[in-house]
Design an enzyme around this catalytic site. Sequence first.
Site, PDB file in Angstrom:
ATOM      1  CE  LYS A   1      -3.762  -2.660   0.621  1.00  0.00           C
ATOM      2  NZ  LYS A   1      -4.518  -2.846  -0.472  1.00  0.00           N
TER       3      LYS A   1
ATOM      4  CB  SER B   1      -7.781  -0.465  -1.625  1.00  0.00           C
ATOM      5  OG  SER B   1      -6.563  -0.564  -0.759  1.00  0.00           O
TER       6      SER B   1
END
Length: 304
Positions: A155, A248
């Site tokens: 991320k 996500s």
Amino acid sequence: MNKDENTTPEPADQPIVAAAAPAVDDAQPQVELAKVQATKTEVEPEPAEAAPRTAQEIAIAEIKEIGTVVGVAILLVLFLRTLFFQPFTIPSASMEPNLYQGDYIIVSKWDYGYSKHSIQFSPPLFNGRIFGRDPKRGDVVVFKLPVDNKTDYIKRVVGLPGDTVQLKNDQLFINGQLVNTTTLGSIPGTAPGSGFRDETLTLQREELPDGRAHLMQDYVQDGPVDNTDIYTVPEGHYFMMGDNRDNSQDSRYPMSVGGVDFVPAENLEGRAVLVLMSWKEGSSLWKPWTWLNFHWDRFFKSLH
């Protein structure tokens, strides 16, 4: 002739005898040396010829040699993976449009120092970090998922220790300040590895408070985490978000629902620096005819 002059002359061969005497003395050691050498020749046996090895012995020797080479190679790879660089394959679409499923990336291991998670299988050799350095906001980071400390996630660092993070009406706020975004247009959801096929996504440029900018994409304006409470990042932790904001599982989701939650500094593995190559969807190690099915335009693509 006077009596004193009647001297008997020395023999004419006397000088020869005197000169020959040392020759007799030199010859004696040579004879003794020859005797010693002869004795050694009689005492020391000739070395026996080595018996030819059997096929089994040859095979065992070859296996040992191959095992040694393979063992050294494995140790070298583990050393390099631990201290310098480690490759990863992107398995999902959560970091689009910057990373796509099938990307083969290189992660720098020394940027943030080393923890037990820097080593293969995360052995509990020590706690904390050695030569630890803080990541910067905007870094793309590989880390161990806090819920199990085993799964590798990737991320972008959005919140640093002590920061507040919130999303309101699909807009990101850090420390109460709106993060600037610029809409660049629309892209199809059929992009390689996209989680939203046959849909249109909004491509945006996001500029974080320290001035670092990156691309991101958005699908809907009222997603499940497009309006959130205020997250306060604890000390020694980081707030992570994917660039594909509506696809996500990141720090916006708590561990209780399978999310990332806040990521401890100890869980950081390294900073993603490069897309080395990228395979198209459907490629597989078990399908040799797909091995060269590359996205050629994504080779050696730097990450920022």
